[in-house]
Design a protein around this motif. Structure first.
Motif, PDB file in Angstrom:
ATOM      1  N   ASP A  52      12.731  -3.544  32.916  1.00 48.30           N
ATOM      2  CA  ASP A  52      11.491  -3.389  32.140  1.00 48.30           C
ATOM      3  C   ASP A  52      10.296  -3.145  33.059  1.00 48.30           C
ATOM      4  N   GLN A  53      10.134  -4.019  34.059  1.00 47.31           N
ATOM      5  CA  GLN A  53       8.985  -3.928  34.944  1.00 47.31           C
ATOM      6  C   GLN A  53       9.042  -2.667  35.800  1.00 47.31           C
ATOM      7  N   LEU A  54      10.220  -2.317  36.282  1.00 50.32           N
ATOM      8  CA  LEU A  54      10.363  -1.102  37.092  1.00 50.32           C
ATOM      9  C   LEU A  54      10.003   0.135  36.283  1.00 50.32           C
ATOM     10  N   PHE A  55      10.394   0.153  35.018  1.00 47.01           N
ATOM     11  CA  PHE A  55      10.057   1.274  34.142  1.00 47.01           C
ATOM     12  C   PHE A  55       8.539   1.411  34.013  1.00 47.01           C
ATOM     13  N   VAL A  56       7.863   0.294  33.774  1.00 47.73           N
ATOM     14  CA  VAL A  56       6.405   0.313  33.629  1.00 47.73           C
ATOM     15  C   VAL A  56       5.742   0.773  34.924  1.00 47.73           C
ATOM     16  N   GLU A  57       6.247   0.310  36.047  1.00 44.63           N
ATOM     17  CA  GLU A  57       5.677   0.705  37.343  1.00 44.63           C
ATOM     18  C   GLU A  57       5.777   2.213  37.559  1.00 44.63           C
ATOM     19  N   GLN A  58       6.893   2.811  37.162  1.00 43.36           N
ATOM     20  CA  GLN A  58       7.038   4.256  37.352  1.00 43.36           C
ATOM     21  C   GLN A  58       6.149   5.041  36.398  1.00 43.36           C
ATOM     22  N   LEU A  59       5.945   4.514  35.203  1.00 41.78           N
ATOM     23  CA  LEU A  59       4.988   5.140  34.284  1.00 41.78           C
ATOM     24  C   LEU A  59       3.593   5.140  34.895  1.00 41.78           C
ATOM     25  N   GLU A  60       3.191   3.972  35.398  1.00 37.76           N
ATOM     26  CA  GLU A  60       1.846   3.838  35.957  1.00 37.76           C
ATOM     27  C   GLU A  60       1.659   4.663  37.220  1.00 37.76           C
ATOM     28  N   SER A  61       2.743   4.886  37.961  1.00 39.30           N
ATOM     29  CA  SER A  61       2.655   5.683  39.187  1.00 39.30           C
ATOM     30  C   SER A  61       2.473   7.169  38.898  1.00 39.30           C
TER      31      SER A  61
END
Length: 426
Positions: A52-61
């Motif tokens: 979940d968190q990794l997915f959000v991080e890649q969106l934000e990047s």
């Protein structure tokens, strides 16, 4: 490089997230409008620890961009992953035809599992329009509940290539996940697909075999856990998938075994081993209900049963084909009240139960056991491993513990004043 991942599956989410994390620009193109609406608000389709968190991080990047499959960004992709759901063959064929006309695209990677020969059919469509574009098979070997780790640190990668076409680029794409040792096994398209199904078949067979042994061990007064350890110590057998319990579920393993069984049925006149494997598994899903029934000698109407766990395995929110569903249906049929706790799966369980029967869904794992006549451990989530036994005994009407995964020490639980029954244990 520019990558597009098509699909509404866990495999698609993991692939898109992992590729973005390693520096690629990734467009995740979903096929279902509801999936696009979900991603548009920045929420992943699948919830797993860490993912979940990794997915959000890649969106934000900015490296990961969700989109609808008919609205893929103009920037052409060098590599296209097909991680579609079963039954979306028409969408796969449409995408292959579209990519045949994109000069920048070098390889199409089929991760979608179907009958053996699926990738070959896509390759035929591709070759009718493009002689330069490669198509490879990369069967999904991720394990739900730990999907991201099993994708990025794999023990094995099955890569189907015809004549080596696409292998060089695939090795580059997979290089970040293939550093400890070379785990890529190159084979034909058909061999890669069949290998994936055969792996699923042997895993399911080991589980059902151990469940048969557990049933026999009870009649012999033998603890199956002792037998399991002895079997696992033999290097010819190994320790994996030897845990008896209340059956396997989920969309992946069951579907793959069914696909393999259908292939066997179409080519063999006699029923095969896998047919019995699935039959054993369906029977095993009701093993805790049978123990509950026998304990109360059939007088179960009006009683209450608490379930710990509804997801088909720890680490996922999915209840597809989960053993808990069959247990709940059996309890409903006998007029038993059912209360359930699960760290992630309650929304999915609520959706499944809508129109079928009443469930008491509890956010607290002790509240769910209040006034219960039995507590069934269905899914071995970590919060269930070391409960407060005194508190459980105080809130339960009848302190019956039915351990569907054999995670507890029978002697210790009984010493706390509770009644313990496991699977294949005296």
């Amino acid at each position: 490089m520019q990558i597009t991942v098509y699909g509404d599956t866990l495999c698609a989410q993991v692939t898109a997230t992992a590729m973005a994390q390693t520096g690629h620009q990734v467009s995740w193109a979903v096929v279902e409008p509801a999936s696009h609406e979900y991603l548009a608000i920045g929420r992943p389709l699948f919830s797993e620890q860490g993912l979940d968190q990794l997915f959000v991080e890649q969106l934000e990047s900015g490296r990961l961009t969700p989109c609808f499959w008919r609205d893929v960004p103009i920037e052409p992709a060098v590599a296209v992953f097909l991680a579609l759901s079963p039954g979306q063959e028409a969408a796969a064929e449409t995408i292959v035809r579209q990519q045949a006309g994109v000069s920048e695209c070098e390889v199409i990677i089929n991760q979608t599992m179907g009958p053996v020969g699926t990738a070959e059919r896509l390759l035929e469509i591709l070759q009718q329009q493009s002689a330069r574009l490669a198509l490879v098979a990369l069967p999904d070997l991720i394990q739900e509940g730990n999907a991201f780790v099993t994708f990025t640190r794999p023990d094995s990668i099955l890569l189907g290539c015809e004549g080596g076409a696409g292998e060089t680029l695939m090795r580059e794409l997979l290089r970040p996940f293939n550093r400890r040792k070379d785990v890529i096994q190159v084979m034909s398209l058909r061999e890669a697909e069949f290998s994936k199904l055969a792996i699923s078949g042997i895993l399911a067979t080991r589980i059902s075999y151990m469940n048969d042994m557990a049933s026999l061990s009870e009649s012999l007064g033998v603890d199956i856990n002792v037998v399991r350890v002895a079997m696992g110590a033999d290097p010819r057998i190994g320790e994996s998938y030897l845990y008896p319990g209340c059956g396997f579920g989920g969309p992946g393993l069951s579907r793959n075994v069914m696909t393999l069984l259908n292939a066997l049925d179409s080519r063999a006149s006699e029923p095969g081993l896998l047919e019995q494997v699935l039959r054993t598994n369906e029977r095993q899903k009701e093993v805790l209900f049978r123990k509950f029934w026998q304990f109360f000698q059939g007088n179960v109407s009006g009683k209450k049963v608490a379930l710990w766990g509804a997801a088909f395995k720890p680490g996922t929110h999915r209840v597809d084909n989960a053993p808990a569903l069959k247990v709940i249906e059996a309890l409903w049929a006998q007029g038993v009240k059912v209360a359930v706790h699960d760290p992630k799966a309650l929304p999915g369980l609520e959706s499944w139960a809508n129109g079928r029967g009443e469930l008491d869904l509890c956010a607290d794992l002790y509240e769910v056991a209040k006034d219960a006549d039995a507590l069934m451990l269905i899914t071995e989530w970590k919060p269930y491993w070391s409960p407060d036994w005194r508190r459980l005994k105080a809130v339960m009407r009848e302190p019956l513990i039915l351990d569907g995964r054999n995670i507890y020490d029978p002697d210790f639980v009984r010493a706390q004043g509770l009644v313990y029954q496991g699977v294949g244990r005296s």
